[in-house]
Design an enzyme around this catalytic site. Sequence first.
Site, PDB file in Angstrom:
ATOM      1  CB  SER A 143      22.190  22.711  17.586  1.00  0.00           C
ATOM      2  OG  SER A 143      21.682  21.414  17.315  1.00  0.00           O
ATOM      3  CE1 TYR A 156      26.447  20.505  20.655  1.00  0.00           C
ATOM      4  CE2 TYR A 156      24.223  19.894  20.006  1.00  0.00           C
ATOM      5  CZ  TYR A 156      25.444  20.472  19.708  1.00  0.00           C
ATOM      6  OH  TYR A 156      25.657  21.039  18.457  1.00  0.00           O
TER       7      TYR A 156
END
Length: 266
Positions: A143, A156
Amino acid sequence: MTHPSSKKVAIVTGASSGIGAIYADRLAARGYDLILVARRADRLEALAAQVSKAHGIKAEAIVADLTKDQDVARIETILATNGDVQILVNNAGLARLAPAAQMGADDVGSQIALNITALTRLTQAAVPAFVARNQGLIINIASALAVHSLPISAIYSGTKAFVLQYSRGLQQELAETGVKVQLLLPASTATEIWDLSGVPLAALNQETLMTTEHMVDAALAGLDQGETITWPSVADASLWDKYEAARSALFAGTQAGKPAPRYKIV
Ligand SMILES: NC(=O)C1=CN([C@@H]2O[C@H](COP(=O)(O)OP(=O)(O)OC[C@H]3O[C@@H](n4cnc5c(N)ncnc54)[C@H](OP(=O)(O)O)[C@@H]3O)[C@@H](O)[C@H]2O)C=CC1
Ligand SMILES: N[C@@H](C=O)C(=O)O
């Protein structure tokens, strides 16, 4: 006398929605038979039927919870023993976006189990099999948050930073083999992950959101162009080169063997 199989198979984790479902469609269009992995059987089976019909390939749905040891082990076994598998798309992932200090152990643990442990175990199972055949492709989906932390993304972002560093190391290890690792770093993409994360999709600046189709098509275009690191939304490709140069210079700067002069340690 045995003949090498002409079948080519791609395993896509997290294929029941979002980015994984589009990977399934695009890889089927490229002639790959598919093994589709996720928890929601109805979604997987519908997708398997749809892509088989649309592209004339075989698609198998395997229901597995990749936060569970035994379910990961089933996919590891396929990777280790099915000689037709040529691609592993490590896409399954989840986000829980909230301050780490307020996050329960379950949400911390599930993000680490899926985003780090499952991805790593499946990659580790694929690598020896692919190296033995001197062929194979692993697509690891990190990401943009792998290089950026927000007050709600410490866990995350940490999981995705792991994917970045793990994939970069593997790329170096495998450089002399026919096995490729593509590291993909998407920015915000319009999928179900957001509503599940605690940050509704509708709350995002819609101008920063990419469609799943554009994201996966850009990633595959990058792959076809030989990229090992793909930033689907980054127009100025030199930004990564500059980031890498700064990172490399910083690392070189750590190799001094003595405290930096500003600490005035004599
Ligand atoms: N959307 C975005 O903005 C971005 C997404 N990413 C990454 O892209 C990847 C795909 O996410 P995206 O398509 O957005 O999100 P989705 O929520 O649409 O897809 C996530 C997929 O992972 C599967 N999954 C979730 N938990 C498990 C589990 N325990 N075991 C097996 N499969 C599981 C889900 O299936 P099921 O629930 O049926 O198990 C689903 O198929 C993730 O790794 C995410 O971190 C990266 C950057 C940006
Ligand atoms: N999946 C998104 C956050 O939840 C992202 O990686 O940007």
